[in-house]
Design a protein around this motif. Sequence first.
Motif, PDB file in Angstrom:
ATOM      1  N   ALA A 186     -59.708  -8.907 -26.700  1.00 52.65           N
ATOM      2  CA  ALA A 186     -60.721  -7.875 -26.977  1.00 52.65           C
ATOM      3  C   ALA A 186     -60.508  -7.275 -28.371  1.00 52.65           C
ATOM      4  O   ALA A 186     -61.464  -7.101 -29.136  1.00 52.65           O
ATOM      5  N   GLU A 187     -59.255  -6.988 -28.711  1.00 51.55           N
ATOM      6  CA  GLU A 187     -58.953  -6.448 -30.052  1.00 51.55           C
ATOM      7  C   GLU A 187     -59.313  -7.462 -31.135  1.00 51.55           C
ATOM      8  O   GLU A 187     -59.884  -7.110 -32.170  1.00 51.55           O
ATOM      9  N   TRP A 188     -58.955  -8.700 -30.867  1.00 55.92           N
ATOM     10  CA  TRP A 188     -59.230  -9.756 -31.856  1.00 55.92           C
ATOM     11  C   TRP A 188     -60.734  -9.836 -32.128  1.00 55.92           C
ATOM     12  O   TRP A 188     -61.163  -9.897 -33.289  1.00 55.92           O
ATOM     13  N   ILE A 189     -61.524  -9.807 -31.053  1.00 55.09           N
ATOM     14  CA  ILE A 189     -62.982  -9.943 -31.216  1.00 55.09           C
ATOM     15  C   ILE A 189     -63.532  -8.758 -32.030  1.00 55.09           C
ATOM     16  O   ILE A 189     -64.338  -8.957 -32.946  1.00 55.09           O
ATOM     17  N   THR A 190     -63.057  -7.529 -31.739  1.00 52.41           N
ATOM     18  CA  THR A 190     -63.537  -6.359 -32.481  1.00 52.41           C
ATOM     19  C   THR A 190     -63.217  -6.494 -33.973  1.00 52.41           C
ATOM     20  O   THR A 190     -64.094  -6.350 -34.829  1.00 52.41           O
ATOM     21  N   PHE A 191     -61.960  -6.783 -34.269  1.00 53.66           N
ATOM     22  CA  PHE A 191     -61.535  -6.883 -35.673  1.00 53.66           C
ATOM     23  C   PHE A 191     -62.191  -8.078 -36.368  1.00 53.66           C
ATOM     24  O   PHE A 191     -62.647  -7.984 -37.508  1.00 53.66           O
ATOM     25  N   ALA A 192     -62.211  -9.206 -35.672  1.00 52.09           N
ATOM     26  CA  ALA A 192     -62.725 -10.430 -36.303  1.00 52.09           C
ATOM     27  C   ALA A 192     -64.241 -10.377 -36.486  1.00 52.09           C
ATOM     28  O   ALA A 192     -64.774 -11.039 -37.385  1.00 52.09           O
ATOM     29  N   THR A 193     -64.924  -9.594 -35.680  1.00 55.02           N
ATOM     30  CA  THR A 193     -66.372  -9.425 -35.878  1.00 55.02           C
ATOM     31  C   THR A 193     -66.603  -8.756 -37.226  1.00 55.02           C
ATOM     32  O   THR A 193     -67.442  -9.194 -38.031  1.00 55.02           O
ATOM     33  N   ASN A 194     -65.822  -7.715 -37.489  1.00 61.76           N
ATOM     34  CA  ASN A 194     -65.928  -7.029 -38.781  1.00 61.76           C
ATOM     35  C   ASN A 194     -65.597  -7.997 -39.922  1.00 61.76           C
ATOM     36  O   ASN A 194     -66.295  -8.062 -40.933  1.00 61.76           O
ATOM     37  N   MET A 195     -64.540  -8.804 -39.762  1.00 64.32           N
ATOM     38  CA  MET A 195     -64.156  -9.764 -40.816  1.00 64.32           C
ATOM     39  C   MET A 195     -65.255 -10.805 -41.035  1.00 64.32           C
ATOM     40  O   MET A 195     -65.556 -11.168 -42.176  1.00 64.32           O
ATOM     41  N   THR A 196     -65.838 -11.289 -39.923  1.00 64.21           N
ATOM     42  CA  THR A 196     -66.885 -12.322 -39.998  1.00 64.21           C
ATOM     43  C   THR A 196     -68.050 -11.839 -40.846  1.00 64.21           C
ATOM     44  O   THR A 196     -68.567 -12.566 -41.698  1.00 64.21           O
ATOM     45  N   ARG A 197     -68.446 -10.567 -40.602  1.00 57.55           N
ATOM     46  CA  ARG A 197     -69.600 -10.022 -41.336  1.00 57.55           C
ATOM     47  C   ARG A 197     -69.199  -9.641 -42.759  1.00 57.55           C
ATOM     48  O   ARG A 197     -69.938  -9.924 -43.702  1.00 57.55           O
ATOM     49  N   THR A 198     -68.026  -9.036 -42.905  1.00 60.05           N
ATOM     50  CA  THR A 198     -67.585  -8.628 -44.246  1.00 60.05           C
ATOM     51  C   THR A 198     -67.428  -9.848 -45.156  1.00 60.05           C
ATOM     52  O   THR A 198     -67.788  -9.813 -46.331  1.00 60.05           O
TER      53      THR A 198
END
Length: 419
Positions: free
Chosen positions: A99-111
């Motif tokens: 769950a943490e990975w998905i939250t952080f990686a979503t931001n990275m994916t878009r950034t």
Amino acid sequence: MRHTTSALSIKLFVSPLGVPGTYASDHSVMCHAVHAHNMRAVKLGATFLETQAIITAFASPALKNAGITLDFLELGHEADFYNANGDRASNYSVSQYTAEWITFATNMTRTAHLAGSNTRFWGGAFALSSHSSTGFSPQGIFANNILSSEPGGFITTISQHHYSGSFCSGDGGLLQDLMTKATIRSNLSSFTPDIQATQDRNLDYVFGETNSYACHGAPGVSNTAGAALWTLDYALFASQLGISKVFFHEGIGYKYNLIQPAVLTRSILDGSPLATPQQPHVQPTYYAAIIAAEAIGDSGRTQAVELSISNTRISGYAFYEGGALKRAVFINSLAFLAGATNRTSTHLDLTFSGSGTKPKSFSVKRLVIGHADDTSGLTWGGQTYETVDARVGGTLSSETGTVAGGIDIPATQAIMISF
Ligand SMILES: *[C@@H]1O[C@H](CO)[C@@H](O)[C@H](O)[C@H]1NC(C)=O
Ligand SMILES: *[C@@H]1O[C@H](CO)[C@@H](O)[C@H](O)[C@H]1NC(C)=O
Ligand SMILES: *[C@@H]1O[C@H](CO)[C@@H](O)[C@H](O)[C@H]1NC(C)=O
Ligand SMILES: *[C@@H]1O[C@H](CO)[C@@H](O)[C@H](O)[C@H]1NC(C)=O
């Protein structure tokens, strides 16, 4: 010195049968980078800023013009150790992690605008594996639906970290244990379920961080010639299991380095100050990389298959190009240590099967090692890489053999025969 020789019959197929390891060699002059961002501190702002910085850096003319590409981002380093390190609660689980990975990686994916770039994610990067869907493992993150998340759609590779033991926890191990054929195979085979689960999802499986013993190596073991035989057998056997790349962990002054890239002012063994600084140099394990590169060659489509050898000390691999047998590598992993007097040798009788021309003769290159615990003085085909610039030095020695005559391989030696 007393020599004793035993004989071993080895069957090679002149054409490959069910070849597991295929090597696509990389001919481009591009440099490939993987950026790993830790997630120990739960700070999305820091992840965001670091992602922005790394994307800006790789978009800069300096890196672009040098042909350096950012192939992968990795988020979270050995997250299965976060609870033991005190960074998370003791009940920190793979579902919380995912769950943490998905939250952080979503931001990275878009950034990082991954949808419009060739950069992708490495997933996993765990220190160990539970090999189960309820613990930290590829199976565990798949079971928690990482791949169907927005950033999970950009995972193309699962990375696993692995060491054969840890010097810090006192299980540095004997050199012979490291070199032993059976322990190499049991260390790597334990990942078979993870590799299968990864390949079932059409993802690539790599060892993103590995070497002999954790904590930068065990003194008198990881930095020795015997460890070169371990490196060679370990990397080649990994290919047989479907581990597509093996990244050996390196750092300045680490005991298990293939190369020491900087001037050293302290001993790699115990950190004590050196009377004379050591210039950059290669360590014995570097020869394993040279041998693997020569055995694989530059065809870009070489296939390797482990040979079935019923001897606990001898391992072997055949290398095929375009379906034809080109080379074979044999490793005698019996440790001949300093002070020992009876260096045994094993005679290999070669027989051939399959359709195609059966070779009658071959040329031979040997990795000649004084003793398994030597830290220098190795030669490969009579040549050395222990030179001021790590370029090959000395004259290539030529040795040939015949299939009728077979070939001898002494304890603590690797040979490559070319047909
Ligand atoms: C990523 O997180 C930062 C920090 O919370 C935030 O300012 C930024 O808007 C986020 N970006 C995206 C694309 O969600
Ligand atoms: C983990 O432990 C904390 C207390 O330290 C508790 O609040 C939390 O509910 C536990 N989580 C799970 C998933 O058991
Ligand atoms: C891995 O190899 C080491 C020797 O280097 C051995 O002590 C250890 O038991 C092996 N572990 C497994 C799981 O095979
Ligand atoms: C040397 O001989 C001893 C005793 O026969 C044996 O235990 C040992 O394995 C031998 N070592 C090598 C490297 O052959």
